[in-house]
Enzyme design. Structure first.
Site, short mmCIF file in Angstrom:
data_model
loop_
_atom_site.label_atom_id
_atom_site.label_comp_id
_atom_site.label_asym_id
_atom_site.label_seq_id
_atom_site.Cartn_x
_atom_site.Cartn_y
_atom_site.Cartn_z
N CYS A 91 -18.22 -12.59 -20.42
CA CYS A 91 -19.49 -12.65 -21.13
C CYS A 91 -19.42 -13.68 -22.28
CB CYS A 91 -19.83 -11.27 -21.67
SG CYS A 91 -21.58 -11.02 -22.01
N GLY A 144 0.79 -1.23 0.00
CA GLY A 144 0.00 0.00 0.00
C GLY A 144 0.82 1.27 0.00
N CYS A 200 -22.22 -7.23 -19.68
CA CYS A 200 -21.05 -7.41 -18.83
C CYS A 200 -19.94 -6.48 -19.29
CB CYS A 200 -20.52 -8.85 -18.95
SG CYS A 200 -21.58 -10.08 -18.20
N CYS A 214 -25.52 -12.43 -21.68
CA CYS A 214 -25.24 -13.76 -21.13
C CYS A 214 -26.12 -14.09 -19.93
CB CYS A 214 -23.77 -13.89 -20.75
SG CYS A 214 -23.35 -13.06 -19.20
N CYS A 271 -27.10 -9.33 -17.16
CA CYS A 271 -26.50 -9.03 -18.46
C CYS A 271 -27.50 -9.41 -19.56
CB CYS A 271 -25.20 -9.80 -18.63
SG CYS A 271 -24.51 -9.63 -20.30
#
Lengths: 259, 288, 225
Positions: B269, B29, B263, B241, B238
């Site tokens: 997808c 980080g 997606c 899909c 979606c």
């Protein structure tokens, strides 16, 4: 009755700017609940001294012994920086002359007041907001303005907001640099009254730098008079102002316009 | 191809970048400064990510590049082609096949595995920047864990919108120590940052910073007790899909208010459609 | 309660060539609990100077000033502040207050400083202001806008709100009408009765004879110019 340990012991604080003296060998004790004024004209070293004590400037020599809540008296200058910073956002407070230096102008009034709480780990939005509301009311700002930014506030309100933002963590020591400077006289009066009340209710100790002798007379228990970086006279406020001993203090007191 | 060193950058530069990456991995980080190079593409096109990728690539790697989840948009295509030309590495659009994935603004839907590296392109690495403009001060704030300000930002969000409205680049705390900007990924992806088996590297070219989340590192999205973090997405499935659990893009289909949700992860997808899943507006299989 | 022993005081005027003006020398006096002592002497004899030395806003060059056992001439500022908070009261001729603070709060302030609950302090202040004939519609206004006599009565109310064991009065009846003068004299008599040691300057002959147990002529301590 009178406490035995000073809240803050300042010893031999010296800070030079190259060959020029900022402040030289200043020592004093501040006792719990006491308000101390530092007066002198521009360039007398009073602001340098305040910066050194408040931790904004590192003095060349000297020590600052602060009676911490947890461990008793400790030299602030010898503390690791995280600890010193923690002190600066919990037990100490600093009110700048210009609210712009002490506020986040792009953050709402509530966020300004809440920042110190969040800095010490407050993580409940509702509680933070409730405390911010309470503090806005204590400094006489309408709670309905909690989401307004300080930009939309008058100078006096900004200064009161700065005070709320500082006092929300219930500090024991507050530093003020010309807190009423730049305000209209009537606004000054309201702020002085507010400060006196808060100092009394919270048992605050304070160090106030100002060139305004009327302000110190009303706020300070004791004063130090500075000239050319040195303390020329110190004592009970009304004694120093009514019966000044040093030539410079006599000049300063006699130079004030009587209203 | 032979005119360039492998993966465009010279070996000394790659060593310098690898040192920064190692330091970043050692201090999760923490933003490690590095001497960012001029790349043959403009800033904002992923120069930071490209340099990190160049420093990590090996001839045996298989590279995937996505932009907002898609393998086939300009940015993804150019970067993928850049490394095909300068490193001659194999490429793929399948998340599970790739060993190194460079991404802009998304984490793939398919779970990552050990041994994979995910490289993020980062425009502004400093999460405190918009509240505290001084770099000297923000660095000190990181050093001292002085992060009250980060919650002030979230406080302001709630005060203004009634809820934490930040929906991307949502600040996180890494390994309980550093507050980090996860790059402009949607906050929907934030939970995937935490405990991932893959190594996650972040490169900011213009800002000259590299930081990292090593595998299996805890990453917590900042929030309030009474306004907890929520990984949100559009409340639809979606239209191609039929997946109701993936992150969706909204596509305007005509000027009469017609729209569809698809997606954002194109590989995800495609794989689902190939496996026979169908959404609301998908072509019938027979027509294909 | 109040003991002054052999004190002297000079003024040094640094900005006027460093002239040293001796004002008081060898002053001694004592005020016991329940007594009222008046300072006498012509104008400029040093009555006010001596009062201010006891209050502590003038420095004492030599000698001792004991109030309730504390030597004001040598005490630390914080000791004097503590003394003024609980032991030593003062009614001066001047009203120094933060502008815009309501009169009732100005009067209540000494109690608030001691930690008295605000409503209790305000009730005491209201009672005193009533007794001193300050009309109620003025209580919420700042005394800076009041007439001289009203300001003086606000000052007196402030000086009598707490039963200080030692009390300094600088011309408490000046600029008051007969009715209010009577109220103030009664207040002084009540303070004596509860055992306060009072030292005062009274130009008002009648008041002096009525409340003072004895007089001390300050001219004796004045340095011949």
């Amino acid at each position: 009755m009178t406490p035995q340990t000073p809240l803050l012991s300042v010893r031999g604080i010296t800070r030079n700017y190259g060959a020029r003296i900022g402040c030289a060998d200043v020592s004093f004790d501040l006792w719990p609940g006491e308000v101390m004024g530092i007066v002198g004209e521009s360039g007398s070293g009073k602001s340098t001294l305040l910066s050194c004590i408040a931790g904004h400037l590192t003095p060349d020599t000297g020590s600052l012994i602060y009676d911490t809540r947890a461990d008793g008296p400790r030299d602030v200058l010898a503390m690791p920086e995280p600890e010193r910073r923690m002190l600066g956002r919990t037990d100490w407070a600093f009110v700048h002359q210009n609210p712009r230096d002490g506020l986040r102008m792009g953050v709402s009034a509530g966020g300004n007041v809440g920042e110190r709480l969040m800095a010490v780990g407050a993580r409940h939005y509702g509680d933070i907001r409730a405390q911010a509301t309470d503090w806005l009311e204590r400094v006489e700002i309408d709670a309905g303005r909690i989401d307004d930014r300080p930009r939309q506030f008058s100078g006096g309100m900004q200064q009161r907001l700065q005070i709320a933002r500082n006092l929300v963590t219930a500090p024991r020591l507050i530093f003020m640099d010309e807190p009423t400077g730049g305000l209209d006289v009537s606004v000054q009066a309201r702020l002085l009254d507010l400060l006196r009340g808060l100092v009394r209710q919270m048992g605050l100790s304070a160090v106030i730098v100002t060139h305004d002798l009327a302000v110190v007379r009303l706020l300070a228990d004791r004063i130090m008079v500075m000239k050319d970086g040195r303390v020329v006279e110190a004592g009970l406020t009304d004694q120093v102002l009514d019966d000044p001993q040093h030539a410079y203090t006599q000049l300063l007191v006699s130079s004030v316009l009587q209203v | 191809m032979s005119d360039y060193n492998f993966a465009y950058l010279d070996e000394q530069t790659k060593r310098m970048i690898r040192r920064a990456i190692l330091k970043g991995v050692a201090v999760p980080g923490y933003q490690v400064p590095f001497a960012s190079r001029e790349m043959p593409m403009p800033y904002g096109w992923g120069t930071g990510g490209v340099q990190v990728t160049a420093a990590c690539l090996m001839p045996s790697d298989r590279l995937k590049v996505i932009d907002q989840g898609a393998d086939d948009t300009t940015n993804a295509v150019s970067i993928r082609r850049f490394f095909q030309r300068t490193a001659d590495v194999a490429v793929t659009s399948h998340t599970h096949e790739a060993t190194l994935i460079q991404t802009r603004h998304r984490i793939p839907e398919a779970p990552l595995r050990e041994g994979q590296i995910l490289v993020y392109q980062v425009p502004i690495p400093e999460p405190l920047r918009f509240l505290e403009p001084r770099e000297t001060e923000t660095r000190r704030m990181h050093a001292l864990e002085d992060y009250g300000l980060m919650h002030v930002k979230l406080y302001e969000d709630i005060a203004r919108n009634g809820t934490i409205a930040t929906s991307y680049a949502y600040p996180v705390m890494v390994a309980g120590r550093y507050v980090m900007d996860p790059s402009p990924i949607p906050k929907f992806d934030n939970p995937k940052l935490s405990g991932s088996p893959a190594l996650q590297l972040f490169g900011a070219g213009r800002e000259q910073r590299i930081y990292a989340v090593p595998p299996y590192t805890g990453v917590v999205s900042l929030d309030f007790e009474d306004h907890p973090f929520e990984a949100s997405k559009a409340p639809h499935a979606c239209d191609l899909c039929g997946d109701d659990g993936s992150y969706l893009d909204e596509v305007i289909t005509d000027d009469r208010g017609g729209r569809m949700f698809v997606c954002s992860d194109t590989d995800h997808c495609d794989c689902r459609q190939k496996a026979g899943h169908r959404g609301r507006l998908a072509m019938p299989e027979t027509v294909q | 309660m109040i003991v002054v022993e052999n004190v002297s005081k000079n003024f040094t005027l640094h900005n006027q060539g460093g002239i040293v003006l001796p004002v008081i020398t060898g002053a001694s006096l004592a005020v016991a609990a329940g007594q009222c002592v008046g300072l006498a002497g012509s104008s400029g004899a040093g009555k006010s100077t001596l009062m201010r030395m006891i209050w502590g806003n003038y420095r004492t060059d030599s000698g001792r000033i004991l109030v309730g056992g504390t030597d004001i001439a040598r005490a630390e500022p914080r000791q004097i502040i503590a003394l003024r908070r609980t032991t030593l009261g003062h009614v001066s001729q001047f009203l120094r207050v933060v502008p815009r603070v309501p009169a009732i709060d100005v009067v209540a302030e000494p109690l608030l400083t001691q930690g008295t609950a605000p409503d209790v302090a305000r009730a005491r202040a209201a009672a005193l202001l009533t007794r001193l004939n300050i009309p109620e519609h003025l209580w919420s206004l700042s005394p800076t806008t009041f007439s001289g006599g009203e300001q003086q009565r606000v000052n007196i109310a402030r000086g009598f709100i707490h039963p200080w064991p030692a009390l300094l009065l600088d011309e408490p009846t000046a600029s008051l009408d007969a009715g209010n003068r009577e109220v103030v004299l009664t207040l002084i008599e009540e303070a004596k009765a509860r055992g306060a040691a009072i030292l005062g300057i009274f130009h008002d002959e009648g008041a002096r004879t009525r409340v003072c147990d004895r007089l001390v002529d300050v001219s004796r301590f004045a340095v011949a110019a």
